[in-house]
Design an enzyme around this catalytic site. Structure first.
Site, PDB file in Angstrom:
ATOM      1  CB  CYS A   1     -11.937  18.397  64.824  1.00 41.48           C
ATOM      2  SG  CYS A   1     -12.575  19.853  65.681  1.00 41.48           S
ATOM      3  CB  ALA A   2     -12.663  12.372  65.212  1.00 39.97           C
ATOM      4  CB  ALA A   3     -13.291  13.217  59.826  1.00 40.01           C
TER       5      ALA A   3
ATOM      6  CB  SER B   1      -4.810   8.782  61.253  1.00 41.15           C
ATOM      7  OG  SER B   1      -4.729  10.196  61.294  1.00 41.15           O
TER       8      SER B   1
ATOM      9  CG  ASP C   1     -15.388  15.685  61.280  1.00 43.52           C
ATOM     10  OD1 ASP C   1     -14.209  15.893  61.613  1.00 43.52           O
ATOM     11  OD2 ASP C   1     -15.911  16.197  60.264  1.00 43.52           O
TER      12      ASP C   1
ATOM     13  CG  ASP D   1      -5.843  17.800  64.795  1.00 46.27           C
ATOM     14  OD1 ASP D   1      -4.832  18.498  64.932  1.00 46.27           O
ATOM     15  OD2 ASP D   1      -6.138  17.212  63.739  1.00 46.27           O
TER      16      ASP D   1
ATOM     17  CB  CYS E   1      -1.394  20.680  60.130  1.00 43.79           C
ATOM     18  SG  CYS E   1      -3.013  20.895  59.376  1.00 43.79           S
TER      19      CYS E   1
END
Length: 797
Positions: free
Chosen positions: A182-184, A187, A213, A266, A319
């Site tokens: 889930c890269a977008a 960073s 993504d 992530d 997060c």
């Protein structure tokens, strides 16, 4: 809105609304700032929930809540590869940070940025400077311009401190195959790319990063971030991470399933750890968000674990502070893995980082505040909302064996950060429903188990319910039937997979016998080891305008998976076509984007320049050779290539032209004849117009000068040189050499140069570049335009 309606609305405006100050005052009295109501940073349900779960140590609750209500400090990370990153760090510490000492803005003392104690080599910093202060304070204008420009060029990244943790714990090396599920926005992906290129002397690391993504539009943001690092080892794909297809690669003529050495997971989350920057979370927070996301998070983590190689490492992160999204997902994944996965102890891997261990007991709360301690107590009517995987295991021994305390929870008040959760998993054996060895040494075997019985396991099967053997056989059948064009990797057919978003152009590898390549190879004297098979274009018809390059490992992935993966972007641009290039014996000029990858293979048309030369080349449009140092002047004058001339009798009729060409020293002429012989025609060496490489080598005996190598693309005219470097990259190099950039605003015009840029080039070049004003022709569009070469009219003659 019609004219009448607008008229009525204007007439209904309250008296005094024209007075901005008075109207603004009324709005402020009503609790409005800038037209928006001030968000109250309180949520009783949030406080009740986390106090009950006891994730915050006793006696620290007030500090925890106080930290959440404070704005998040700005953090920046120095990106790029090692030698360049060190130069940026040196520039920051010894110039910009020193100027901030003892500075006050609006009565507030400016805190000098401090390094994050746990980030290696002081490459990450945090400061209390808000964006508002940075933008509006004249004293900080220079520092703000630096941050903006370096961020645009990819040398600095504005990244939240806690989001830097997962890539560090992934512990990636240059030979690792990495999947970012889930890269977008990218960073973390850029951190992984930097790890692949730890050794700048290796242009093609063995490893690669596949960044995925689900959101098609966010994939292009991801491409933008990744492109800043100019790596041939990154591929961006667009899939649902919970069912991302399993890929195959060719190993010694056999199709094998691709397993990844490192996987970053992530996952999407409720984001209550981001309250300090996303203040909407205060009023929108509810436990329902976590309950709805738990299933998706578990499916993504399961799919990642399936594609991990034995001995590989997967980092799961959110997060969010909620155990339903954190420990519950990890516990469920460990339980269903039946010993195939285990939590790694990473407590000593980031010294200086403060964290809380994962919890082993938690409860589930509905959005209306009802608590459940075990699955059996949940009413049947709530079974669609609350699932058994949300509760901790009942068996104390199994719970203890999971070592959930090895998870890391970062609390905001401990180091003035956002909230975060990280767990590092290591794969010990294959997953129980995939009873085949991860390191396949031959053809994949059929799974032993007839089929999973747990609904979550059903979700973990490969996309579309197809097992790995079927996928491999299908790929081989497609190839054997000849239904795929050789070397063409287009988007998958619509029958196989639903496509959303933009339709991508195909990826077409250059065939070995393509007549396009030999002139390029001859013109730049490319080394025999140059991997020409890795060159590709994005068109199957017409002229090839851009040539891109990927690593051989990504070429393998592309060629073997075009039927089942949607590739958004891969490869870096290494050459661009000049429409008038044929008259220079090569139709393609070098592109700055890929020069660091290409440079190790180029053996001719290289001019070594000094630091003063670089300053002149980057601040003047077309400096004459005589403006450069004597060494550079000599190299530029002697740079030669060969022209074919008629046989001697005919040459006598063109004696003057022949004499001019034969003024080149005999040794150089002989070397040129040997390298560029054309049957039937004698050769002579003439001054070579066309694309060149400008190389700066640092002098270790002068530590005060720039200590990282610089490679620039340029164009050699008859008597002058022009660089083809994007604007932000130019400004970056000038700053690193101590040349302050005075104007980045268009209305202010030029950057500060050692000499006036006016009249620096030959008249024809100045005329051609007049539309660019005082900036060099190498504007960012030069290397970015997909259409006709924008540099054609601005080349030195």
């Amino acid at each position: 809105m019609g004219r009448r309606a607008r008229g009525r609305r204007f007439q209904q405006r309250p008296q005094g609304a024209e007075d901005g100050a008075e109207g603004g005052g009324k709005r402020r009295e009503a609790g409005w700032e800038g037209g928006y109501p001030e968000i109250v940073k309180e949520n009783k349900l949030f406080e009740h929930y986390y106090q009950e779960l006891k994730i915050v140590p006793e006696g620290e609750w007030d500090q925890f809540m106080e930290a959440l209500r404070e704005p998040l400090p700005a953090t920046l990370r120095i990106t790029g590869y090692k030698s360049h990153a060190k130069e940026i760090l040196h520039c920051l510490k010894n110039k910009y940070f020193k100027e901030l000492e003892d500075l006050e803005v609006d009565g507030q003392k400016v805190e000098v940025p401090q390094p994050l104690s746990w980030y290696p080599e002081e490459l990450a910093w945090h400061t209390n400077l808000s964006r508002k202060i940075l933008r509006k304070s004249p004293q900080l204008e220079k520092f703000h311009q630096f941050l903006v420009s370096e961020t645009e060029s990819g040398n600095i990244s504005r990244q939240e401190a806690v989001s830097m943790i997962p890539p560090l714990l992934l512990n990636a090396h240059p030979h690792h195959k990495i999947l970012d599920m889930c890269a977008a926005p990218g960073s973390k992906t850029t951190q992984l790319i930097e790890m692949l290129h730890a050794d700048m002397n290796v242009p093609f690391p063995e490893g690669f990063v596949i960044a995925n993504d689900v959101d098609n539009k966010r994939c292009y943001l991801l491409v933008h971030q990744a492109k800043r690092l100019s790596s041939p080892c990154i591929m961006v794909v667009n899939h649902d991470a919970s069912s991302i297809p399993r890929l195959t690669i060719d190993v010694n003529g056999k199709k094998e399933i691709l397993f990844y050495d490192r996987i970053l997971c992530d996952v999407p989350c409720s984001g209550d750890g981001t309250m300090r920057k996303n203040i909407d979370v205060w009023k929108k927070w509810t436990t329902l968000n976590s309950l709805q996301l738990h299933g998706l998070q578990l499916r993504i983590a399961t799919r990642g674990a399936e594609q991990l190689v034995e001995g590989g490492r997967m980092v799961y992160s959110t997060c969010s502070l909620n155990p339903i999204e954190d420990e519950a997902v990890i516990a469920s994944l460990l339980e269903k893995s039946e010993g195939a996965l285990e939590l790694a102890d990473v407590s000593s891997e980031l010294p200086g980082l403060k964290w809380m261990p994962g919890i082993t007991q938690w409860k589930v709360m509905t959005k209306d505040g009802q608590w459940f301690s075990e699955w059996e107590a949940v009413p049947h009517g709530r079974h669609t909302q609350i699932r058994p995987t949300m509760f901790p295991p009942k068996d104390p021994e199994r719970l203890q064996a999971m070592h959930l305390e090895r998870c890391l929870r970062i609390l905001p008040h401990h180091q003035n950060t956002g909230g975060f959760f990280v767990a590092v998993l290591v794969k010990k054996s294959s997953m129980p429903w995939n009873k085949r060895p991860p390191k396949l040494q031959g053809e994949p075997r059929e799974p032993v188990r007839s089929g999973p019985t747990d609904p979550a396991e059903l979700e973990s099967k490969p996309a579309g319910g197809i097992d790995d053997t079927e996928i491999t056989e299908r790929a081989e059948n497609v190839e054997n039937n000849g239904s795929k064009k050789d070397g063409v990797c287009g988007p998958p057919p619509s029958k196989k997979m639903k496509l959303f978003g933009f339709k991508e152009d195909p990826f077409v590898f250059i065939p070995e016998d393509d007549p396009l390549f030999p002139p390029i190879q001859k013109f730049y004297a490319l080394d025999p080891s140059f991997p020409k098979m890795n060159l590709l274009t994005r068109t199957t018809e017409g002229k090839k305008r851009q040539l891109y390059m990927v690593s051989k490992e990504l070429r393998n992935v592309l060629l073997n998976n075009s039927e089942r993966v949607k590739v958004i972007n891969t490869g870096i641009k290494v050459w661009c076509r000049n429409n008038s290039g044929e008259e220079f014996d090569c139709a393609f000029r070098l592109a700055q984007e890929g020069i660091y990858t290409l440079y190790p293979f180029i053996n001719s048309r290289i001019i070594t320049v000094s630091m003063e030369d670089v300053k002149i080349l980057l601040t003047q449009e077309n400096p004459f050779f005589r403006k450069l140092s004597s060494e550079t002047y000599s190299q530029a004058k002697d740079l030669g290539f060969t022209r074919s001339f008629p046989h001697p009798p005919a040459a006598e009729r063109h004696g003057e032209a022949s004499r001019k060409c034969l003024r080149v020293p005999p040794v150089l002429r002989q070397a040129a004849w040997t390298a560029h012989s054309v049957p039937g025609l004698p050769e002579a060496a003439c001054p070579a117009k066309g694309s060149i490489v400008l190389k700066y080598e640092p002098d270790p005996t002068k530590p005060d000068t720039l200590q990282c190598p610089i490679v620039l693309c340029g164009w050699r005219g008859k008597a002058s040189i022009r660089t083809f470097v994007p604007k932000n990259e130019r400004l970056h190099y000038l700053r690193m050499m101590g040349l302050e950039v005075l104007a980045e605003k268009k209305k202010e015009g030029a950057i500060l140069a050692p000499e006036s840029a006016g009249g620096s080039g030959p008249p024809e070049a100045e005329e051609a570049g007049a539309e660019h004003g005082v900036e060099p022709a190498a504007s960012p569009s030069v290397d970015a335009a997909p259409g006709p070469d924008p540099a054609e009219g601005a080349l030195p003659r």
